[in-house]
Design a protein around this motif. Structure first.
Motif, short mmCIF file in Angstrom:
data_model
loop_
_atom_site.label_atom_id
_atom_site.label_comp_id
_atom_site.label_asym_id
_atom_site.label_seq_id
_atom_site.Cartn_x
_atom_site.Cartn_y
_atom_site.Cartn_z
N UNK A 86 -16.45 -15.03 33.10
CA UNK A 86 -16.98 -14.27 31.98
C UNK A 86 -18.36 -13.70 32.32
N UNK A 87 -19.23 -14.52 32.91
CA UNK A 87 -20.56 -14.05 33.30
C UNK A 87 -20.46 -12.92 34.32
N UNK A 88 -19.48 -13.01 35.21
CA UNK A 88 -19.29 -11.96 36.22
C UNK A 88 -19.10 -10.60 35.58
N UNK A 89 -18.47 -10.59 34.41
CA UNK A 89 -18.18 -9.32 33.74
C UNK A 89 -19.18 -8.98 32.63
N UNK A 90 -19.80 -10.00 32.04
CA UNK A 90 -20.71 -9.74 30.91
C UNK A 90 -22.15 -9.53 31.34
N UNK A 91 -22.55 -10.06 32.49
CA UNK A 91 -23.96 -10.02 32.90
C UNK A 91 -24.16 -9.37 34.26
N UNK A 92 -23.36 -9.75 35.24
CA UNK A 92 -23.57 -9.27 36.61
C UNK A 92 -23.55 -7.75 36.74
N UNK A 93 -22.70 -7.03 35.98
CA UNK A 93 -22.71 -5.57 36.13
C UNK A 93 -24.07 -4.93 35.85
N UNK A 94 -24.86 -5.53 34.96
CA UNK A 94 -26.16 -4.94 34.65
C UNK A 94 -27.06 -4.95 35.87
N UNK A 95 -27.14 -6.08 36.55
CA UNK A 95 -27.96 -6.15 37.75
C UNK A 95 -27.47 -5.19 38.82
N UNK A 96 -26.17 -5.11 38.99
CA UNK A 96 -25.62 -4.22 40.02
C UNK A 96 -25.90 -2.75 39.69
N UNK A 97 -25.85 -2.40 38.42
CA UNK A 97 -26.15 -1.02 38.04
C UNK A 97 -27.62 -0.69 38.30
N UNK A 98 -28.50 -1.64 38.02
CA UNK A 98 -29.92 -1.40 38.29
C UNK A 98 -30.18 -1.28 39.79
N UNK A 99 -29.54 -2.12 40.58
CA UNK A 99 -29.69 -2.00 42.03
C UNK A 99 -29.16 -0.66 42.52
N UNK A 100 -28.09 -0.19 41.89
CA UNK A 100 -27.54 1.12 42.26
C UNK A 100 -28.57 2.23 42.03
N UNK A 101 -29.31 2.14 40.94
CA UNK A 101 -30.34 3.14 40.66
C UNK A 101 -31.43 3.12 41.73
N UNK A 102 -31.68 1.95 42.27
CA UNK A 102 -32.69 1.82 43.32
C UNK A 102 -32.10 1.95 44.72
N UNK A 103 -30.80 2.26 44.77
CA UNK A 103 -30.09 2.47 46.04
C UNK A 103 -30.14 1.22 46.93
N UNK A 104 -29.97 0.08 46.30
CA UNK A 104 -29.88 -1.19 47.02
C UNK A 104 -28.43 -1.65 46.90
N UNK A 105 -27.73 -1.80 48.05
CA UNK A 105 -26.31 -2.13 47.95
C UNK A 105 -25.83 -3.09 49.04
N UNK A 106 -26.74 -3.79 49.70
CA UNK A 106 -26.30 -4.74 50.72
C UNK A 106 -25.72 -5.98 50.05
N UNK A 107 -24.83 -6.66 50.75
CA UNK A 107 -24.09 -7.78 50.17
C UNK A 107 -25.00 -8.92 49.71
N UNK A 108 -26.04 -9.21 50.48
CA UNK A 108 -26.94 -10.30 50.12
C UNK A 108 -27.66 -10.01 48.81
N UNK A 109 -28.14 -8.78 48.66
CA UNK A 109 -28.85 -8.42 47.44
C UNK A 109 -27.92 -8.45 46.23
N UNK A 110 -26.70 -7.97 46.40
CA UNK A 110 -25.75 -7.99 45.29
C UNK A 110 -25.43 -9.42 44.86
#
Length: 277
Positions: free
Chosen positions: A115-139
């Protein structure tokens, strides 16, 4: 930390670079709107699910290159196209909000973390996308921070969630995994009766310790990211850790007083974020 209902979202603050404030606001209002559909008001579950499905239909319009017919999704469409935001993450959020409508119990930690994977984690990943951070460790570290924030929100809101009702489902919403409750000898009656005995305190200590460990596993990301993003993330991390301290300070009795941040907490949070190593 965030404001009002959607508590895992670091709303665009003055720390946010001006160019990113609009896409962050677009993401926030999409999430806030869908969250309110799932949780606010007195609509029947069927009506809530239908409204969330309309949100999903608007995402499909964006996927086809069209223009949604409501302001929230039209704004989101502009952000998605300008910043190449991955639409599956928005679908994940809708999945989680729909789940809140129909699911009020979690059998084990695996179910809750999904549930957390879908309710919370997408927000962090979207913000990292805005900053063009996409390496596996950061995600992975972003996921740890976001899931920890979601769990912290659940543990501070045990008393609030048990009062939430859904037609045709067991009364109240319980995010504490049922196998964890059983292991510590805690029953649903503890939650309904606001009973903070030794068994409940032992369980809450376990939950707080786990959330803190999860948050700390993601902390290297906050140290590694430069500039405003790193500073914002350090504030978020320290805010979450401070709420865990607040839960401990009330001896895990989250029924009598909801542990939350106040004005006196922010100078300490800022100092810890500033000296974060």
């Amino acid at each position: 930390m965030s404001v009002e209902h959607y508590e895992n979202f670091p709303v665009a603050s003055r720390l946010m670079p001006p160019a990113l404030r609009e896409p962050v606001a677009a993401i926030y209002w999409f999430a806030r709107n869908a969250d309110d559909i799932a949780d606010e008001g007195d609509a029947a579950p069927e009506a809530r699910l239908a409204a969330l499905e309309l949100c999903r239909a608007q995402l499909r319009v964006i996927e086809r290159g069209g223009v949604p017919d409501d302001p929230i999704h039209a704004r989101l469409a502009r952000a998605v196209r300008a910043w190449s935001l991955p639409l599956p993450l928005f679908h994940d959020l809708l999945d989680a909000f729909a789940q809140d409508v129909v699911k009020t119990r979690y059998a084990n930690d695996t179910e809750l973390r999904d549930y957390c994977r879908r309710s919370a984690d997408p927000i962090g990943r979207l913000l990292l996308c805005l900053y063009k951070v996409d390496d596996a460790e950061s995600l992975a570290q972003s996921d740890a921070i976001c899931s920890a924030l979601q769990l912290i929100n659940h543990w501070q809101d045990v008393a609030i969630d048990i009062d939430k009702n859904a037609d045709g489902l067991p009364p109240g919403r319980i995010y504490i995994p049922l196998d964890t409750m059983a292991r510590f000898g805690v029953t649903e009656a503890h939650l309904r009766d606001a009973r903070c005995d030794d068994a409940f305190r032992a369980m809450m200590k376990h939950l707080v310790d786990d959330a803190r460990a999860l948050m700390r596993s993601g902390m290297p990301l906050a140290r590694r990211l430069p500039g405003r993003l790193g500073w914002e993330l350090r504030l978020v991390v320290q805010g979450g850790l401070r709420i865990l301290q607040r839960i401990e300070q009330v001896d895990y009795d989250v029924f009598r007083r909801r542990p939350k941040l106040g004005r006196t907490d922010w100078p300490l949070i800022a100092l810890k974020a500033l000296t974060y190593r």
